[in-house]
Design a protein around this motif. Sequence first.
Motif, short mmCIF file in Angstrom:
data_model
loop_
_atom_site.label_atom_id
_atom_site.label_comp_id
_atom_site.label_asym_id
_atom_site.label_seq_id
_atom_site.Cartn_x
_atom_site.Cartn_y
_atom_site.Cartn_z
N ALA A 148 -7.99 -15.00 -14.41
CA ALA A 148 -7.98 -14.30 -13.12
C ALA A 148 -6.60 -13.76 -12.88
N LEU A 149 -6.47 -13.06 -11.78
CA LEU A 149 -5.26 -12.28 -11.59
C LEU A 149 -4.65 -12.52 -10.24
N LEU A 150 -3.31 -12.36 -10.16
CA LEU A 150 -2.71 -12.50 -8.83
C LEU A 150 -1.49 -11.64 -8.72
N ALA A 151 -1.50 -10.85 -7.70
CA ALA A 151 -0.27 -10.16 -7.30
C ALA A 151 -0.46 -9.86 -5.84
N VAL A 152 0.46 -10.19 -5.00
CA VAL A 152 0.26 -10.04 -3.57
C VAL A 152 1.37 -9.23 -2.96
N LEU A 153 1.06 -8.56 -1.86
CA LEU A 153 2.04 -7.69 -1.22
C LEU A 153 1.98 -7.92 0.27
N ALA A 154 3.07 -8.34 0.86
CA ALA A 154 3.08 -8.59 2.31
C ALA A 154 2.91 -7.27 3.05
N LEU A 155 2.16 -7.35 4.13
CA LEU A 155 1.96 -6.15 4.95
C LEU A 155 3.01 -6.11 6.05
N SER A 156 3.52 -4.97 6.30
CA SER A 156 4.52 -4.83 7.36
C SER A 156 4.22 -3.58 8.14
N SER A 157 4.68 -3.53 9.33
CA SER A 157 4.48 -2.34 10.16
C SER A 157 5.79 -1.97 10.81
N ALA A 158 5.93 -0.72 11.06
CA ALA A 158 7.16 -0.23 11.70
C ALA A 158 6.78 0.56 12.92
N ALA A 159 7.61 0.50 13.91
CA ALA A 159 7.34 1.24 15.14
C ALA A 159 7.39 2.73 14.85
N ALA A 160 6.45 3.47 15.41
CA ALA A 160 6.41 4.91 15.18
C ALA A 160 7.57 5.57 15.91
N PRO A 161 8.25 6.52 15.24
CA PRO A 161 9.36 7.20 15.89
C PRO A 161 8.87 8.06 17.04
N ALA A 162 9.73 8.26 18.00
CA ALA A 162 9.39 9.09 19.15
C ALA A 162 9.06 10.50 18.71
N GLN A 163 8.04 11.12 19.31
CA GLN A 163 7.62 12.45 18.93
C GLN A 163 8.22 13.48 19.88
N PRO B 136 -3.48 -7.94 -5.18
CA PRO B 136 -4.72 -7.99 -5.97
C PRO B 136 -5.91 -7.55 -5.13
N THR B 137 -6.98 -7.16 -5.79
CA THR B 137 -8.20 -6.74 -5.10
C THR B 137 -9.39 -7.52 -5.64
N LEU B 138 -10.43 -7.59 -4.82
CA LEU B 138 -11.67 -8.27 -5.17
C LEU B 138 -12.82 -7.33 -4.83
N ILE C 272 -11.89 -8.63 -10.33
CA ILE C 272 -10.59 -8.93 -9.72
C ILE C 272 -9.54 -8.14 -10.49
N THR C 273 -8.76 -7.34 -9.77
CA THR C 273 -7.78 -6.46 -10.41
C THR C 273 -6.42 -6.64 -9.76
N SER C 274 -5.37 -6.69 -10.58
CA SER C 274 -4.00 -6.75 -10.08
C SER C 274 -3.05 -6.33 -11.18
N ALA C 275 -1.76 -6.52 -10.95
CA ALA C 275 -0.77 -6.18 -11.96
C ALA C 275 -0.94 -7.01 -13.22
N CYS C 276 -1.63 -8.16 -13.14
CA CYS C 276 -1.83 -9.02 -14.30
C CYS C 276 -3.00 -8.58 -15.15
N GLY C 277 -3.82 -7.65 -14.70
CA GLY C 277 -4.98 -7.21 -15.47
C GLY C 277 -6.24 -7.23 -14.62
N THR C 278 -7.36 -7.09 -15.31
CA THR C 278 -8.67 -7.06 -14.66
C THR C 278 -9.62 -8.01 -15.36
N GLN C 279 -10.41 -8.73 -14.58
CA GLN C 279 -11.45 -9.57 -15.17
C GLN C 279 -12.69 -9.49 -14.31
N THR C 280 -13.84 -9.66 -14.94
CA THR C 280 -15.12 -9.69 -14.25
C THR C 280 -15.73 -11.07 -14.44
N VAL C 281 -16.08 -11.73 -13.34
CA VAL C 281 -16.59 -13.09 -13.40
C VAL C 281 -17.91 -13.17 -12.65
N PRO C 282 -18.81 -14.09 -13.03
CA PRO C 282 -20.05 -14.26 -12.28
C PRO C 282 -19.81 -14.95 -10.95
#
Length: 395
Positions: A3-18, A65-67, A76-86
């Motif tokens: 199986a595979l694992l690679a994770v990415l923290a989500l972050s948000s930034a305040a939108a600049p004034a328009q 990674p994605t599922l 399951i796909t990530s930077a480590c590769g892809t595998q298909t499992v039952p």
Amino acid sequence: MYALLAVLALSSAAAPAQPPATMAQLPLARTVPASTPPLTGTTWTLVRLDTGRGPLTLNPGLERPTLRLVGTSATITSACGTQTVPVTRSGAVLKFPRLGQGGSACPDAQLSLHGDYLDLLRRTTRYSLQGPTLTLSAGTGRLVFQAAPTPIPAPGRPAPVKPTPVPPGGPMTQAPAPREVSVTALTLNGKAVPVPADARLRLTTTAGKVVLSGRLDCNTLTGQGTLTGSTLRLTALASTRMLCPAASAENAFLQLLRGPLTLTVQGDTQTWRGAAGQVTLRDVPAVATPAAPTGTFVLIRLNGQPAPTLNKPVSMTFENGQIGGTDGCNSYGGQYTLKGGVLQVGQLVSTMMMCPDLDGPRLFSLFELNPTLTQAGTTLTLKADGQVWEFTRQP
């Protein structure tokens, strides 16, 4: 299997004034409001991981990674590769019964998270789906995934068009690898190796990247690699490592894939040749898609026994891509597709009547398994995960 694992923290930034709007400015694109996508057929991206000892901080420098669940399998796909499992699913129960180790191609920075991720997947027993968030429960641990929202182009602003990648030249470009192939012959060190008649592999080639999965004996094999011209290199190979009565074909195949291979294609047959031997693969003919059923069908037998007596008969009505009926208590409706004999039901709308607790399989749970559909005369049969539902067409 790995199986595979690679994770990415989500972050948000305040939108600049328009600045003040002018007539020349175009409105910004908006996003579809959060809704509940279907469990199957949706790509889920990992956003949070909790081992039961507390949530882990996800390194923003790693790929997430994605599922993806389709039928009775998960990719399951990530930077480590892809595998298909039952996978096994029934109601809110979700399990990965044959998850292997894998991880041989993981960068050192990802190994720790990789181990925690696999451990949680192995211990997963249930799932919940709320809006665009999918949560897998593994005892006190949790895996939380998110479905990406769909952007809606703003009026007057054309939607961005992604360029289609052009694969490199080579035999597989002129004769693309089939989605499914049978293993017809295998030779190692000059000796022919017996191959089971039902040995099958799935191959996907995109822009020179090759993904492999399938089975020769009793283990599920996965791997990925590259195709440059006619040179095929497969790496990150993994197996579920189950105890099998005989695994000579599987072991010989894995030995062959350890070195570079020369790929040749002739008609519906392709051959991979390496220093240790060669393997011959042949396209599996595509399954003809049956005609879509029409009319109303009522359940008459369930797993070989007469249909249970319920408040209402279990029924399905098919018309112009729509499916509806009753599950024995509540009425439902939604869209469906039939591809290669596989019934895929989209998100359903149903009534919310109070129903007695019912034993045995439920129709909505069957739909989640993407059952195969066959029709002979007035009898329509759905099969999935060992279940057999037989319906008869109403006049």
